[in-house]
Design a protein around this motif. Structure first.
Motif, mmCIF file in Angstrom:
data_model
loop_
_atom_site.group_PDB
_atom_site.id
_atom_site.type_symbol
_atom_site.label_atom_id
_atom_site.label_comp_id
_atom_site.label_asym_id
_atom_site.label_seq_id
_atom_site.Cartn_x
_atom_site.Cartn_y
_atom_site.Cartn_z
ATOM 1 N N SER A 42 0.823 -1.211 0.000
ATOM 2 C CA SER A 42 0.000 0.000 0.000
ATOM 3 C C SER A 42 0.855 1.259 0.000
ATOM 4 O O SER A 42 0.510 2.253 -0.645
ATOM 5 N N VAL A 43 1.954 1.245 0.736
ATOM 6 C CA VAL A 43 2.853 2.408 0.735
ATOM 7 C C VAL A 43 3.389 2.672 -0.671
ATOM 8 O O VAL A 43 3.398 3.808 -1.158
ATOM 9 N N GLY A 44 3.819 1.606 -1.347
ATOM 10 C CA GLY A 44 4.346 1.769 -2.700
ATOM 11 C C GLY A 44 3.297 2.265 -3.678
ATOM 12 O O GLY A 44 3.549 3.189 -4.468
ATOM 13 N N VAL A 45 2.118 1.667 -3.644
ATOM 14 C CA VAL A 45 1.052 2.086 -4.555
ATOM 15 C C VAL A 45 0.621 3.523 -4.249
ATOM 16 O O VAL A 45 0.364 4.315 -5.159
ATOM 17 N N ASN A 46 0.553 3.872 -2.971
ATOM 18 C CA ASN A 46 0.183 5.218 -2.566
ATOM 19 C C ASN A 46 1.133 6.247 -3.175
ATOM 20 O O ASN A 46 0.715 7.287 -3.701
ATOM 21 N N MET A 47 2.421 5.948 -3.128
ATOM 22 C CA MET A 47 3.414 6.871 -3.653
ATOM 23 C C MET A 47 3.268 7.034 -5.167
ATOM 24 O O MET A 47 3.279 8.148 -5.697
ATOM 25 N N PHE A 48 3.101 5.918 -5.872
ATOM 26 C CA PHE A 48 3.022 6.007 -7.331
ATOM 27 C C PHE A 48 1.674 6.553 -7.801
ATOM 28 O O PHE A 48 1.592 7.178 -8.856
ATOM 29 N N ALA A 49 0.619 6.345 -7.020
ATOM 30 C CA ALA A 49 -0.655 6.959 -7.362
ATOM 31 C C ALA A 49 -0.553 8.476 -7.261
ATOM 32 O O ALA A 49 -1.055 9.217 -8.116
ATOM 33 N N MET A 50 0.124 8.963 -6.223
ATOM 34 C CA MET A 50 0.333 10.408 -6.070
ATOM 35 C C MET A 50 1.230 10.932 -7.179
ATOM 36 O O MET A 50 1.047 12.051 -7.673
ATOM 37 N N PHE A 51 2.184 10.122 -7.578
ATOM 38 C CA PHE A 51 3.086 10.459 -8.691
ATOM 39 C C PHE A 51 2.267 10.780 -9.941
ATOM 40 O O PHE A 51 2.516 11.778 -10.633
ATOM 41 N N ALA A 52 1.271 9.952 -10.230
ATOM 42 C CA ALA A 52 0.444 10.187 -11.413
ATOM 43 C C ALA A 52 -0.528 11.344 -11.205
ATOM 44 O O ALA A 52 -0.754 12.159 -12.105
#
Length: 514
Positions: free
Chosen positions: A268-278
């Motif tokens: 979830s931490v990883g996906v959260n970061m990349f979702a914010m990236f987009a």
């Protein structure tokens, strides 16, 4: 005053949402105030950068430390301390009469913000024990934070039309006073019953590493490649590596790195970061598109962006809990990111005319719902997968991942936008010298150069710049769509073993056993 559990629970959510709104409005309202405060205080170019970035640097540097501190001394106590500090710093900021005082006040605001953000999330985690209610509460708080970002230009523009630049900060004081009074009565106290001692070297390593990393990506986005940024970037990575290594060797770490062995947490931490990236592409692209391509005022541009925030709130509060129940957490995030990717592709049909009601308005609603679902499920999963005693540290990690994702997105997607613009702009033949360089550099530069050109040539230069910017915007949106899809696919696979309902106590036993 004795409050029953239900009243205290929903009062906690309301207070935390109000605090989030103030933080979000304050962050975006500054951008509108900069021209007036520059004219009043006459800061240097370097001082302007620190006025803009001092808040974010202090916030990013201290989130992890403040999350740990809230777990140790009490989240309510830390939140109320931060609220009081934020009010005081806002008053200092509003009446700052020198650039140096303004920079110091902005840094102090960042320190206060770092105490408020993880405290709010961890308090919500502790009072909402029912999984469905907790997911809905996290969705509402995340949506309100997004709404605050959209309201910043609206409120800021309205205040700046009638008052001086400090008014956008002074308005925080009475709101924070209300939060302090209500919070003193309604908020429950919670803390880790087995706190350890603060490890000062860990604080210094995490703060310096995160600030160095954020500084490097910001400068790369603004200035392009330079050897010194390789030095600062490598130094930041080395400091963060030393920080993580130290966390495995001390009795009382700021973050328990064993948490990352939990698929629910690390995924979830990883996906959260990349979702914010987009997601950062929207604010990056539309800020200039609304005002410089379409010619809208900052106030109108702010109002036009609100449907996306409202969609995010609806997606987080209503759609996310239903999707988790129906298809599971990993697929819910995947659905959210597919909706987000589709919105980026849909945005690419906008050109020199936005077709606001027919195209942009519904796209913002559905795209916002997708991001709301994804960010809510990841944030809720991060909080739910750790014991309540560690909620502050978990919330701080979630917020830090969001900050880093936003910084990376701004740097890399900003570079894509700038490169596409510079490679596609066709400067009229009559524009030469410094004016030509300015037009080739950026859309904002083209508007500045237009003031030095004859009217007909100025119109041609601005038209060429607008066309090139729209083409660059399309490239950036396509890249964002690919990133959103990649984050969704990663979530489907990385979180496939995470159950719909997470029992943190079971995760704790697994963690201890590991």
């Amino acid at each position: 005053m004795n409050l029953n559990a239900a009243t205290r629970k929903w009062s906690t959510l309301a207070i935390c949402c109000l605090a989030y709104t103030v933080l979000s409005i304050d962050l975006t309202a500054l951008h509108l105030a900069i021209p007036q405060l520059v004219a009043d205080l006459n800061p240097s170019a370097t001082q302007i950068l620190w006025i803009a970035d001092g808040y974010g640097f202090a916030l990013a540097a201290l989130l992890i430390t403040m999350g740990w501190l809230g777990d140790r001394i009490g989240r309510k106590k830390l939140l109320l301390t931060g609220v009081g500090l934020f009010a005081a710093a806002s008053a200092i900021t509003a009446y700052a009469h020198t650039p140096e005082l303004l920079i110091g006040a902005r840094v102090l605001l960042g320190v206060a913000g770092a105490t408020i953000m993880p405290s709010c999330l961890s308090l919500v985690r502790n009072v909402f024990t029912d999984p469905k209610e907790r997911t809905m509460a996290v969705g509402i708080s995340s949506g309100v934070a997004g709404l605050g970002v959209g309201l910043g230009p609206v409120f800021g523009g309205a205040l700046l039309d009638h008052f001086w630049w400090g008014s956008v900060f002074l308005i925080n004081v009475p709101i924070m006073a209300v939060i302090f009074v209500l919070g003193s009565v309604a908020l429950p106290e919670s803390r880790d019953p087995r706190p350890g001692r603060l490890d000062v070297p860990s604080v210094l390593l995490s703060g310096a590493g995160i600030v160095g990393f954020v500084y490097t990506v910001k400068e790369l986005a603004a200035e392009g490649w330079a050897p010194e940024y390789a030095v600062t970037g490598l130094a930041a990575v080395a400091l963060l590596a030393l920080f993580l290594r130290r966390q495995t060797r001390i009795a009382s770490p700021l973050i328990d790195v064993r948490l990352f062995r939990l698929p629910a947490f690390s995924g979830s931490v990883g996906v959260n970061m990349f979702a914010m990236f987009a997601l950062v592409a929207q604010s990056l692209v539309f800020a200039q598109y609304f005002q410089m391509v379409l010619g809208w005022s900052p106030w109108i541009a702010g109002v036009a962006g609100l449907p996306g925030a409202l969609g995010a709130m609806a997606g987080g509060a209503a759609l996310a809990p239903a999707l988790i129940t129906a298809i599971g957490r990993n697929r819910a995030i995947g659905v959210g990111m597919v909706l987000s990717a589709g919105s980026f592709v849909s945005y690419s049909f906008m050109g020199l005319d936005a077709h606001y009601w027919a195209l942009m308005f519904p796209t913002m609603i559905f795209g916002g719902m997708g991001i709301g679902v994804a960010m809510t499920v990841t944030s809720d999963t991060i909080l739910a997968s750790v014991p309540k005693d560690r909620a502050g540290a978990a919330a701080a990690i979630s917020e830090t991942a969001t900050e880093l994702g936003g910084a990376l997105g701004m740097a890399l997607l900003g570079s894509v936008l700038n490169a596409a613009y510079r490679g596609g702009v066709e400067v009229p033949a009559g524009v030469t010298g410094p004016a030509r360089d300015a037009v080739e550099d950026s859309l904002a530069g083209a508007f500045e150069a237009a003031g030095t050109l004859p009217s007909q040539l100025a119109g041609q230069a601005i038209a060429a710049a607008r066309s090139a910017y729209v083409d660059g915007m399309h490239v950036t949106l396509y890249c964002s769509a690919v990133l959103a899809l990649a984050a969704g696919v990663a979530a489907v696979f990385a979180l496939r073993s995470v159950p719909k309902v997470i029992e943190a106590e079971d995760d704790e036993r697994e963690l201890v056993a590991a």
